[in-house]
Design a protein around this motif. Structure first.
Motif, mmCIF file in Angstrom:
data_model
loop_
_atom_site.group_PDB
_atom_site.id
_atom_site.type_symbol
_atom_site.label_atom_id
_atom_site.label_comp_id
_atom_site.label_asym_id
_atom_site.label_seq_id
_atom_site.Cartn_x
_atom_site.Cartn_y
_atom_site.Cartn_z
ATOM 1 N N ARG A 134 22.687 -58.157 8.304
ATOM 2 C CA ARG A 134 21.856 -59.000 7.449
ATOM 3 C C ARG A 134 21.955 -60.434 7.942
ATOM 4 O O ARG A 134 23.039 -61.005 8.025
ATOM 5 C CB ARG A 134 22.296 -58.889 5.987
ATOM 6 C CG ARG A 134 22.292 -57.470 5.445
ATOM 7 C CD ARG A 134 22.540 -57.425 3.954
ATOM 8 N NE ARG A 134 21.452 -57.994 3.190
ATOM 9 C CZ ARG A 134 20.323 -57.354 2.880
ATOM 10 N NH1 ARG A 134 20.139 -56.103 3.283
ATOM 11 N NH2 ARG A 134 19.385 -57.950 2.174
ATOM 12 N N ASP A 163 17.519 -54.983 12.475
ATOM 13 C CA ASP A 163 17.910 -53.772 13.182
ATOM 14 C C ASP A 163 19.235 -54.003 13.907
ATOM 15 O O ASP A 163 19.326 -54.866 14.793
ATOM 16 C CB ASP A 163 16.835 -53.390 14.196
ATOM 17 C CG ASP A 163 17.113 -52.052 14.877
ATOM 18 O OD1 ASP A 163 18.202 -51.489 14.666
ATOM 19 O OD2 ASP A 163 16.238 -51.584 15.622
ATOM 20 N N PRO A 164 20.288 -53.253 13.549
ATOM 21 C CA PRO A 164 21.588 -53.444 14.209
ATOM 22 C C PRO A 164 21.551 -53.248 15.725
ATOM 23 O O PRO A 164 22.352 -53.833 16.453
ATOM 24 C CB PRO A 164 22.481 -52.401 13.534
ATOM 25 C CG PRO A 164 21.850 -52.169 12.206
ATOM 26 C CD PRO A 164 20.377 -52.273 12.459
ATOM 27 N N TYR A 191 27.978 -46.108 8.359
ATOM 28 C CA TYR A 191 26.700 -46.803 8.178
ATOM 29 C C TYR A 191 26.895 -48.271 8.529
ATOM 30 O O TYR A 191 27.817 -48.933 8.032
ATOM 31 C CB TYR A 191 26.225 -46.661 6.727
ATOM 32 C CG TYR A 191 24.945 -47.415 6.433
ATOM 33 C CD1 TYR A 191 23.734 -46.987 6.976
ATOM 34 C CD2 TYR A 191 24.952 -48.559 5.638
ATOM 35 C CE1 TYR A 191 22.557 -47.676 6.705
ATOM 36 C CE2 TYR A 191 23.779 -49.245 5.359
ATOM 37 C CZ TYR A 191 22.582 -48.811 5.902
ATOM 38 O OH TYR A 191 21.421 -49.494 5.652
ATOM 39 N N ILE A 192 26.045 -48.778 9.404
ATOM 40 C CA ILE A 192 26.152 -50.169 9.860
ATOM 41 C C ILE A 192 24.847 -50.891 9.546
ATOM 42 O O ILE A 192 23.762 -50.454 9.938
ATOM 43 C CB ILE A 192 26.420 -50.242 11.375
ATOM 44 C CG1 ILE A 192 27.693 -49.487 11.734
ATOM 45 C CG2 ILE A 192 26.520 -51.693 11.826
ATOM 46 C CD1 ILE A 192 27.952 -49.404 13.235
ATOM 47 N N GLU A 193 24.983 -51.993 8.856
ATOM 48 C CA GLU A 193 23.821 -52.799 8.497
ATOM 49 C C GLU A 193 24.082 -54.246 8.910
ATOM 50 O O GLU A 193 25.205 -54.739 8.805
ATOM 51 C CB GLU A 193 23.571 -52.712 6.986
ATOM 52 C CG GLU A 193 22.244 -53.288 6.535
ATOM 53 C CD GLU A 193 21.965 -52.982 5.065
ATOM 54 O OE1 GLU A 193 21.806 -53.937 4.283
ATOM 55 O OE2 GLU A 193 21.922 -51.783 4.706
ATOM 56 N N GLN A 212 22.500 -53.552 -0.480
ATOM 57 C CA GLN A 212 21.793 -54.776 -0.137
ATOM 58 C C GLN A 212 21.979 -55.854 -1.199
ATOM 59 O O GLN A 212 22.175 -57.033 -0.888
ATOM 60 C CB GLN A 212 20.286 -54.483 0.037
ATOM 61 C CG GLN A 212 19.963 -53.596 1.225
ATOM 62 C CD GLN A 212 20.078 -52.112 0.903
ATOM 63 O OE1 GLN A 212 20.559 -51.742 -0.178
ATOM 64 N NE2 GLN A 212 19.654 -51.263 1.828
ATOM 65 N N GLY A 215 19.708 -49.864 8.067
ATOM 66 C CA GLY A 215 20.825 -49.841 9.007
ATOM 67 C C GLY A 215 20.820 -48.587 9.865
ATOM 68 O O GLY A 215 19.894 -47.763 9.804
ATOM 69 N N ALA A 223 17.564 -47.516 12.472
ATOM 70 C CA ALA A 223 17.038 -48.252 11.327
ATOM 71 C C ALA A 223 15.637 -47.758 10.990
ATOM 72 O O ALA A 223 14.787 -47.604 11.868
ATOM 73 C CB ALA A 223 17.008 -49.744 11.642
ATOM 74 N N PRO A 237 17.525 -57.947 6.217
ATOM 75 C CA PRO A 237 18.083 -56.921 7.108
ATOM 76 C C PRO A 237 17.439 -56.981 8.491
ATOM 77 O O PRO A 237 16.243 -57.208 8.630
ATOM 78 C CB PRO A 237 17.755 -55.609 6.394
ATOM 79 C CG PRO A 237 16.584 -55.927 5.511
ATOM 80 C CD PRO A 237 16.761 -57.347 5.097
#
Length: 370
Positions: free
Chosen positions: A353, A360-361, A349-351, A206, A258, A246, A358
């Protein structure tokens, strides 16, 4: 490629699971289309797009074949166990059928109770024989299905091996085509010194993403189209299933903003939309990381790749490959390990922003296809 497409199409007609059969047919058609596109691609960008479609079609076809192979194996095991459990019944059935056969015809004329007993026995045999014949027919059908399923499994395993070889070749060709690609537009040129300082000064993913957002771009470049209207409809960057959402805690008890997607070894990772590559390379303990910026103040962070494609500053079109997952793609031929997450030994891992916050994907990506 065309040979495998034909095998997939033929195999789809025999597969037990209807969904897997439909997926195999769709993959066969996609392979044919990719083959045609690849044959006419002259520009580097077109070749990359055609090879990307080829790899995706291979992945979909192999996934469908694994699912169909799994269904065939389960059915074959079920029938074999049922037949084994009916072994005594089968023996009695065979004995009864032999007793009412032609060889027993002369003995049935000599009955202890005379002609009346013989007539009654004849009536009993006449009543029982159709049932015996039906039971024998059902057993014969089960045995024939077991034989057909075993043949299907062997053919599918051979085709899987051929497909794995084909997808590896396609991945290698894709890597080469991307390395030779020089026609991508650029929004900025990466400053390696500033990036290195940022990496050394941050301790979290982050923190790195936040710091990266502060490194200005070349404002003279035209902005990419906004994608707010596509929120919730973007495809996941990789084929897979959601392992953690998430906020979920992982095995170590750590909660992250993520999602974690379980993928098959060697899976292709693509940009879900046109985006600028803000970073591509190793980062902390996440392995290789790609950070995409589809529009100002929005970043997609993809962490845990084994190979990355592209350079920071390049603008890639939607669906463009940005990396590959790790693992040995040929290690998972057994159907016994298939299922929701099984056989998917790699994790991405998918994040997301937005404005350094951040989000929620799953608010951005659709998960209809796993």
């Amino acid at each position: 490629m065309k040979r495998l497409a034909l095998i997939l199409a033929l195999w789809a007609a025999q597969v037990t699971a209807q969904d897997a059969g439909a997926q195999a047919r769709a993959a066969a058609e996609a392979l044919e289309a990719a083959s045609v596109l690849l044959g006419t691609a002259e520009e580097a960008q077109d070749r990359v797009a055609a090879l990307t479609d080829t790899v995706r079609a291979y992945e979909d076809g192999l996934a469908a074949m694994r699912e169909g192979l799994r269904a065939a194996t389960i059915r074959e095991t079920e029938l074999s166990r049922r037949l084994a459990g009916q072994e005594a019944e089968v023996a009695r059935l065979l004995g009864a059928l032999m007793a009412v056969g032609d060889r027993a015809a002369t003995r049935t004329l000599i009955h202890p109770e005379g002609p009346l007993g013989a007539a009654r026995s004849g009536m009993l045999v006449a009543a029982v024989t159709p049932g015996l014949a039906d039971r024998a027919s059902a057993l014969r059908a089960d045995l024939e299905e077991v034989t057909a399923l075993r043949s299907l499994q062997q053919n599918a395993a051979d085709t899987l091996q051929s497909g794995l070889s084909g997808v590896q070749t396609a991945r290698t060709a894709l890597s080469k085509a991307i390395a030779e690609r020089t026609d991508l537009p650029r929004r900025f040129t990466e400053d390696p010194i500033r990036t290195a300082i940022l990496i050394s000064a941050t301790e979290t993913l982050q923190g790195f993403a936040s710091g990266l957002a502060e490194i200005s771009e070349d404002d003279s470049a035209p902005p990419l189209p906004a994608i707010e209207d596509r929120k919730g409809a973007l495809p996941l960057p990789v084929r897979g299933v959601i392992l953690h959402e998430a906020g979920d805690r992982d095995a170590a008890g750590v909660s992250r903003p993520g999602i974690v997607v379980a993928t098959r070894p060697g899976a292709l990772v693509t940009s879900p939309t046109a985006a600028t590559i803000r970073y591509a390379g190793p980062l902390l303990d996440y392995g290789l990381v790609v950070i995409l910026e589809p529009q100002a103040d929005l970043m997609f962070v993809l962490a845990g790749l084994d190979t990355t494609f592209g350079e920071a500053g390049q603008v890639v079109p939607a669906g463009s490959p940005v990396g590959l997952m790790g693992g040995a793609a040929g290690n998972n031929l057994s159907p016994s390990g298939e299922g929701a997450g099984a056989g998917r030994s790699e994790t991405l891992y998918i994040e997301v922003r937005e404005g350094d916050v951040p989000e929620d994907p799953l608010r951005w990506f659709t998960t209809d296809k796993g």
